[in-house]
Structures are given as C-alpha cells and as structure tokens.
Design an enzyme around this catalytic site. Sequence first.
Site, PDB file in Angstrom:
ATOM      1  N   GLN A  36      42.105  64.264 -17.808  1.00 21.31           N
ATOM      2  CA  GLN A  36      41.764  65.233 -16.776  1.00 21.31           C
ATOM      3  C   GLN A  36      41.182  64.571 -15.534  1.00 21.31           C
ATOM      4  O   GLN A  36      40.816  63.394 -15.561  1.00 21.31           O
ATOM      5  CB  GLN A  36      40.799  66.281 -17.338  1.00 21.31           C
ATOM      6  CG  GLN A  36      39.581  65.680 -18.032  1.00 21.31           C
ATOM      7  CD  GLN A  36      39.055  66.519 -19.187  1.00 21.31           C
ATOM      8  OE1 GLN A  36      39.376  67.689 -19.307  1.00 21.31           O
ATOM      9  NE2 GLN A  36      38.231  65.929 -20.025  1.00 21.31           N
ATOM     10  N   HIS A  67      23.514  76.028 -22.709  1.00 25.73           N
ATOM     11  CA  HIS A  67      23.331  75.179 -23.896  1.00 25.73           C
ATOM     12  C   HIS A  67      22.354  75.793 -24.895  1.00 25.73           C
ATOM     13  O   HIS A  67      22.574  75.705 -26.104  1.00 25.73           O
ATOM     14  CB  HIS A  67      22.886  73.772 -23.465  1.00 25.73           C
ATOM     15  CG  HIS A  67      23.971  73.033 -22.744  1.00 25.73           C
ATOM     16  ND1 HIS A  67      23.821  72.464 -21.508  1.00 25.73           N
ATOM     17  CD2 HIS A  67      25.262  72.798 -23.097  1.00 25.73           C
ATOM     18  CE1 HIS A  67      24.971  71.907 -21.122  1.00 25.73           C
ATOM     19  NE2 HIS A  67      25.845  72.102 -22.061  1.00 25.73           N
ATOM     20  N   GLU A 111      34.982  64.999 -29.261  1.00 20.41           N
ATOM     21  CA  GLU A 111      35.259  65.131 -27.825  1.00 20.41           C
ATOM     22  C   GLU A 111      36.534  64.347 -27.519  1.00 20.41           C
ATOM     23  O   GLU A 111      36.665  63.190 -27.917  1.00 20.41           O
ATOM     24  CB  GLU A 111      34.052  64.605 -27.033  1.00 20.41           C
ATOM     25  CG  GLU A 111      34.296  64.277 -25.583  1.00 20.41           C
ATOM     26  CD  GLU A 111      34.724  65.450 -24.702  1.00 20.41           C
ATOM     27  OE1 GLU A 111      34.019  66.468 -24.668  1.00 20.41           O
ATOM     28  OE2 GLU A 111      35.790  65.336 -24.061  1.00 20.41           O
ATOM     29  N   ASP A 143      40.975  64.920 -30.665  1.00 24.40           N
ATOM     30  CA  ASP A 143      41.261  66.320 -30.360  1.00 24.40           C
ATOM     31  C   ASP A 143      40.590  67.226 -31.397  1.00 24.40           C
ATOM     32  O   ASP A 143      40.824  67.069 -32.595  1.00 24.40           O
ATOM     33  CB  ASP A 143      42.791  66.499 -30.389  1.00 24.40           C
ATOM     34  CG  ASP A 143      43.210  67.865 -29.855  1.00 24.40           C
ATOM     35  OD1 ASP A 143      42.471  68.850 -30.070  1.00 24.40           O
ATOM     36  OD2 ASP A 143      44.271  67.932 -29.223  1.00 24.40           O
ATOM     37  N   GLY A 144      39.789  68.148 -30.917  1.00 27.24           N
ATOM     38  CA  GLY A 144      39.074  69.057 -31.813  1.00 27.24           C
ATOM     39  C   GLY A 144      40.011  69.913 -32.644  1.00 27.24           C
ATOM     40  O   GLY A 144      39.698  70.277 -33.782  1.00 27.24           O
ATOM     41  N   ASP A 161      32.311  73.986 -27.560  1.00 25.83           N
ATOM     42  CA  ASP A 161      31.859  73.897 -26.159  1.00 25.83           C
ATOM     43  C   ASP A 161      33.021  73.286 -25.381  1.00 25.83           C
ATOM     44  O   ASP A 161      33.015  72.104 -25.045  1.00 25.83           O
ATOM     45  CB  ASP A 161      30.621  73.010 -26.080  1.00 25.83           C
ATOM     46  CG  ASP A 161      30.134  72.816 -24.649  1.00 25.83           C
ATOM     47  OD1 ASP A 161      30.544  73.594 -23.765  1.00 25.83           O
ATOM     48  OD2 ASP A 161      29.355  71.874 -24.419  1.00 25.83           O
TER      49      ASP A 161
HETATM   50  N1  SAM Z   1      30.169  74.180 -20.623  1.00 22.96           N
HETATM   51  C1  SAM Z   1      31.475  73.974 -20.151  1.00 22.96           C
HETATM   52  C2  SAM Z   1      32.230  75.217 -19.779  1.00 22.96           C
HETATM   53  O1  SAM Z   1      31.931  76.290 -20.319  1.00 22.96           O
HETATM   54  O2  SAM Z   1      33.085  75.157 -18.909  1.00 22.96           O
HETATM   55  C3  SAM Z   1      32.227  73.052 -21.031  1.00 22.96           C
HETATM   56  C4  SAM Z   1      31.686  71.674 -20.794  1.00 22.96           C
HETATM   57  S1  SAM Z   1      32.188  70.380 -21.834  1.00 22.96           S
HETATM   58  C5  SAM Z   1      32.068  69.108 -20.651  1.00 22.96           C
HETATM   59  C6  SAM Z   1      33.881  70.657 -22.220  1.00 22.96           C
HETATM   60  C7  SAM Z   1      34.483  69.458 -22.915  1.00 22.96           C
HETATM   61  O3  SAM Z   1      35.565  69.846 -23.742  1.00 22.96           O
HETATM   62  C8  SAM Z   1      35.048  68.414 -21.947  1.00 22.96           C
HETATM   63  O4  SAM Z   1      34.253  67.251 -22.037  1.00 22.96           O
HETATM   64  C9  SAM Z   1      36.466  68.179 -22.428  1.00 22.96           C
HETATM   65  O5  SAM Z   1      36.871  66.833 -22.354  1.00 22.96           O
HETATM   66  C10 SAM Z   1      36.390  68.697 -23.851  1.00 22.96           C
HETATM   67  N2  SAM Z   1      37.686  69.092 -24.439  1.00 22.96           N
HETATM   68  C11 SAM Z   1      38.695  69.766 -23.844  1.00 22.96           C
HETATM   69  N3  SAM Z   1      39.711  69.925 -24.695  1.00 22.96           N
HETATM   70  C12 SAM Z   1      39.341  69.356 -25.860  1.00 22.96           C
HETATM   71  C13 SAM Z   1      39.962  69.204 -27.129  1.00 22.96           C
HETATM   72  N4  SAM Z   1      41.185  69.678 -27.351  1.00 22.96           N
HETATM   73  N5  SAM Z   1      39.270  68.581 -28.119  1.00 22.96           N
HETATM   74  C14 SAM Z   1      38.023  68.094 -27.903  1.00 22.96           C
HETATM   75  N6  SAM Z   1      37.374  68.199 -26.719  1.00 22.96           N
HETATM   76  C15 SAM Z   1      38.030  68.827 -25.713  1.00 22.96           C
END
Ligand code: SAM
Length: 293
Positions: A36, A67, A111, A143-144, A161
């Site tokens: 990204q 949070h 993450e 990947d989650g 999150d």
């Molecule tokens: N609080 C924020 C919001 O509501 O917009 C979210 C913040 S947090 C930084 C979101 C995180 O999800 C990012 O660091 C992103 O890289 C991660 N992310 C996105 N897709 C993902 C996936 N498929 N698996 C794991 N992490 C993922």
Amino acid sequence: MTQETTNRLWTETLYSSYGQSFRVDEVLFEEKSEHQHLMIFRNEQFGRVLALDGIVQTTERDEFIYHEMLTHVPLVAHGNAQRVLIIGGGDGGILREVCRHNTVKHVTQVEIDASVIELAKTWFPAHSNGAYDDARATIVIGDGFDFVQTTQERFDVIISDSTDPLGPGEVLFSKDFYAGCQRSLNPGGVLVTQNGVPFMQPGELTNTAARLSKLFVDRRFYTAAVPSYIGGLMTFAWASNNPDLARIDLDTLKQRWLSQNITLRYYTPDMHQAAFALPRYLLDMLQTEYPAI
Ligand code: SAM
C-alpha cells in the site's frame, strides 16, 4: 492511489462525493510499500496522521477513543481473556491496550505489512508504547485471512483492526474470514472488528451483519465517535456464541475494571454498556425492532 497534496491541503479519498482535508504542516514520510501507499504527516489539530492508500488510519490526538473501545469492551466483557489475536493493527495501539490486561498470557498480532509496524515505531512511538517488546507478544507478518484459516491456536478474544474493505483489507470483511475467526475462537470467545462509519458506509454494516448472523449465535454492534473517521458514529462489530458476554451487568463490569487498575481517557464501564445502545437509524438499517428481543 491518488494523494492530493494541494496548497498544503491533503484530502482523504475514501468517499467520492464528500471528504475531509487536513492542512499538511510537514510531510514526515511517504512511500509505496509492497502492499500500500504509506504517508505520515503532521497537522496542528490531530498531531501526526497515518494514511494508507489515501485513507486516514490513525492520528496521535484521537487514537485513544478507537483503541480503547476496540480492546477493553471485549476484554472486560470476557473477564478472563488469556489468549488474544489481533489482525492488522500495525500502528500498535491495540497491542498496547491488550498488554495492559493482567489476565492476558499471550497475544498474537498478524499484520500484512511489516513497514507499517516499523514506521509506527518510529513516528508513533506512543501508539505501541513498548508493547512490541512485551514477552507475551508474537508478531506474525502475513495475511490475517490466511492465518485464521490455518492456525491450530485458539483465542479468547479476536480483534480485527483492519483497513477499510478496499485493497488488502477487503478479505477481512468476508464471510470466510469471519468463519475462520469463529473456528479460531475458544468456546465462549468473542470477535470484534472495526466496521466503518455507517452513515457513510451503510453497506459495510448490513453486509457484516448478514455474514456474522449466519455464523454466530449473538452478533451486534457497538459505537463510538472518532473525529478523524469522519461521518459520525463508527461501529464495531461484535460476534460470539455466548450471548451473555454482551449483557454483563454494570456492577460486574466495574468490579472487573477496577481489578485491572488501568487508567484510560475514553473507556469506562458505563461507556462500555452505553455503547451497545444504537440510534434508531442504525436499528432500521439492521432491520431490528425496538426494543430488540
Ligand atoms: N484504525 C484503523 C482504521 O480503522 O482505519 C486501522 C489501522 S491499522 C494501521 C490497519 C492495518 O491493517 C494496516 O497496518 C494494514 O497493513 C493491515 N492490514 C490490511 N489488510 C490486512 C490483511 N489482509 N491481513 C493483515 N493485516 C492487514
């Protein structure tokens, strides 16, 4: 993804017909990672702001609301959460809050983008506040979605999150992701997810509701207003096979909370309970009669 930085104004690209602009007092970092576009800038009102693919993720000034509510509501409701899974959350704010609970023995965070974690440690050190060094924490870069399909571990609380359902975050709103979370929960466990701002993203609320209803005995939403997630209340989805978790009485919540001895800025047991009360327009979107039965 377009990043408009015009006359030192940066405009979020989340919605096509409406948006919020921030005055960019200083660009601190900008780069395209494998997953990204990342941008960190400073704004007088919000402090440091993290944007991914043109969408605000977190800011120094209002991160506590998000949070605290996404962490303490499920952990206090559970009462004895020992194993916690965080999906996404690269800025470290959820990890920080989870690590405050003395019931927690182990927390895994999955993450997808290691660069978010590294950047947040540098530019948002108060978000994780050292939690990445907590001996109870295991960080998985991956990947989650894949993780919850394959893990043999089981968790008492899962917190998603994620980014919005665009780009890498899209799979974290799918029925198969929720099913993976369901199989990764211990009996009586609870899943919570960030679920967008329903005034602006009504489809996110109704899609999640429909998907979770097919998988969990109890699915509901609770809310908080987070200024930088513009458009009014944001919703957090809640899904559990134990309907009692969402109905813990106020005295019990207070007792549990006081025993944790954590000082916060938004969460209180009263806010916890009140957050599950939904305004009529959200009940209508969810096709829920009032009073809910
Ligand atoms: N609080 C924020 C919001 O509501 O917009 C979210 C913040 S947090 C930084 C979101 C995180 O999800 C990012 O660091 C992103 O890289 C991660 N992310 C996105 N897709 C993902 C996936 N498929 N698996 C794991 N992490 C993922």
